[in-house]
Design a protein around this motif. Sequence first.
Motif, short mmCIF file in Angstrom:
data_model
loop_
_atom_site.label_atom_id
_atom_site.label_comp_id
_atom_site.label_asym_id
_atom_site.label_seq_id
_atom_site.Cartn_x
_atom_site.Cartn_y
_atom_site.Cartn_z
N PRO A 109 0.83 -1.21 0.00
CA PRO A 109 0.00 0.00 0.00
C PRO A 109 0.86 1.26 0.00
O PRO A 109 2.08 1.20 0.20
CB PRO A 109 -0.78 -0.13 1.32
N ALA A 110 0.23 2.39 -0.20
CA ALA A 110 0.95 3.66 -0.27
C ALA A 110 1.75 3.93 1.00
O ALA A 110 2.81 4.56 0.96
CB ALA A 110 -0.03 4.80 -0.55
N ALA A 111 1.25 3.45 2.14
CA ALA A 111 1.92 3.71 3.41
C ALA A 111 3.32 3.11 3.47
O ALA A 111 4.14 3.50 4.30
CB ALA A 111 1.08 3.16 4.56
N ARG A 112 3.63 2.15 2.60
CA ARG A 112 4.96 1.54 2.59
C ARG A 112 6.01 2.50 2.06
O ARG A 112 7.21 2.32 2.28
CB ARG A 112 4.93 0.25 1.75
N GLY A 113 5.59 3.54 1.37
CA GLY A 113 6.53 4.56 0.91
C GLY A 113 7.40 4.12 -0.24
O GLY A 113 8.58 4.45 -0.28
N PRO B 4 9.31 5.29 5.16
CA PRO B 4 9.31 6.01 6.44
C PRO B 4 10.33 5.49 7.43
O PRO B 4 10.69 6.21 8.37
CB PRO B 4 7.87 5.80 6.95
N GLY B 5 10.85 4.27 7.22
CA GLY B 5 11.82 3.72 8.15
C GLY B 5 13.25 3.88 7.71
O GLY B 5 14.17 3.38 8.39
N LEU B 6 13.49 4.55 6.60
CA LEU B 6 14.83 4.63 6.02
C LEU B 6 15.48 5.99 6.25
O LEU B 6 14.81 7.02 6.19
CB LEU B 6 14.76 4.35 4.52
N ILE B 7 16.79 5.99 6.46
CA ILE B 7 17.50 7.26 6.61
C ILE B 7 17.96 7.80 5.25
O ILE B 7 18.35 8.96 5.15
CB ILE B 7 18.70 7.14 7.57
N ILE C 211 11.16 -9.38 11.57
CA ILE C 211 12.41 -8.96 10.93
C ILE C 211 12.18 -7.63 10.23
O ILE C 211 11.32 -7.52 9.35
CB ILE C 211 12.90 -10.00 9.90
N ASP C 212 12.93 -6.61 10.60
CA ASP C 212 12.82 -5.29 10.00
C ASP C 212 14.12 -4.98 9.26
O ASP C 212 15.10 -4.55 9.85
CB ASP C 212 12.56 -4.23 11.08
N THR C 213 14.13 -5.23 7.94
CA THR C 213 15.36 -5.02 7.19
C THR C 213 15.64 -3.55 6.88
O THR C 213 16.71 -3.22 6.38
CB THR C 213 15.35 -5.83 5.87
N ASP C 214 14.70 -2.65 7.23
CA ASP C 214 15.04 -1.23 7.17
C ASP C 214 16.20 -0.93 8.12
O ASP C 214 17.04 -0.07 7.83
CB ASP C 214 13.83 -0.37 7.57
N GLN C 215 16.26 -1.63 9.24
CA GLN C 215 17.38 -1.46 10.16
C GLN C 215 18.70 -1.80 9.47
O GLN C 215 19.70 -1.08 9.63
CB GLN C 215 17.19 -2.37 11.38
N LEU C 216 18.71 -2.88 8.72
CA LEU C 216 19.92 -3.31 8.03
C LEU C 216 20.29 -2.30 6.94
O LEU C 216 21.48 -1.94 6.79
CB LEU C 216 19.69 -4.70 7.44
N ASP C 217 19.32 -1.87 6.16
CA ASP C 217 19.58 -0.89 5.12
C ASP C 217 20.19 0.37 5.71
O ASP C 217 21.17 0.93 5.18
CB ASP C 217 18.29 -0.56 4.38
N ASN C 218 19.65 0.83 6.82
CA ASN C 218 20.17 2.04 7.46
C ASN C 218 21.61 1.85 7.93
O ASN C 218 22.45 2.76 7.80
CB ASN C 218 19.29 2.42 8.66
N ALA C 219 21.92 0.67 8.46
CA ALA C 219 23.26 0.41 8.94
C ALA C 219 24.27 0.38 7.79
O ALA C 219 25.41 0.84 7.93
CB ALA C 219 23.30 -0.91 9.72
#
Length: 323
Positions: A252-256, A270-273, A310-318
């Motif tokens: 959905p659109a909320a996934r950005g 929204p979870g990415l730096i 599992i939130d791979t946004d954390q990994l992408d940010n790192a």
Amino acid sequence: MTEFTAAFDWAKRHVDDGRLPHAVLGVADADGIRALEAFGPVAADATYPLFSITKILTGITATRAIERGLLTPQTPLTDALPEFGRGRDDVVRLWHLGSHSSGITEPALDTAVPLRTELLTRGRDFPAGSASRYSTLAYEGIAALYEHATGRTWDAGVAEWGASIGATGITLDPQEYVPVDGIEDSDLDWDRFVATRAAGAGLFARAEDLLRLGSDLLRTHRDGTAGVLTPAGLDLLRRPTTTGMARMDPYPAARGQDWGFTANLRSRGPGLISVDGFGHGGWAGTEFYVHPDHGAAWVLLTAKTGREDIDTDQLDNAVVARV
């Protein structure tokens, strides 16, 4: 290694605490593979089912045909399959197939019906280009257009550019591969799924193969020189095609996110730096993303059903932060 420590700590932590059964994580830059490590009972050169990472590899293959003047994003699917869409009052074009906006009704991943038959007999959910809903079957249409334009199968096209960069492990027919943890208890019939040889989900590969691709794409971006793709072809992958369209589940659109030509663009994540990344993920936890602005590409290979924690946004940010 002083860079990317947090990213590899993330993978180790997720395997150590049992959230992932095993993992292979790698990072590359424009000059090559920077780091590659396995966690749990697998080797760093293990072959994994890629699932939907296959989509961007098929997309790259089709883009190479576009670069050579054999296709355009506007090419209608009926050029390859004249019998497609009888009864539809719209035209499904290559860019619709590569942006999940074709409106073709989606079958199960493990359908027992040949995918070409599914493509020709499925109905329409919405007019082409009016909405975006995730589709694996659409990639059978990309395969058909590629084969019609070049006289070669889509997987032969993948093998060709893969060999040019040493990514020789990408295949539909692996000798050995890491099985998906929990597959027996899932709704997916594994043998039927593999038998589809889907252009949108069927490839297997090693982390090294994807890292070689990521490094090549970063080099094209940095140096403005052709590799697997020309700079113009790379731009096609990254150019948003679904801006303003209605978004249907599961994205959905909320996934950005937006879709380029077969590339997942987390352009408003929204979870990415950083939101310059493009790539794709896969059903059992595989991830492949390239960050041109930060000169880094990363690959996570794992194989597990049900990864809600599992939130791979954390990994992408790192990876982007390089800490």
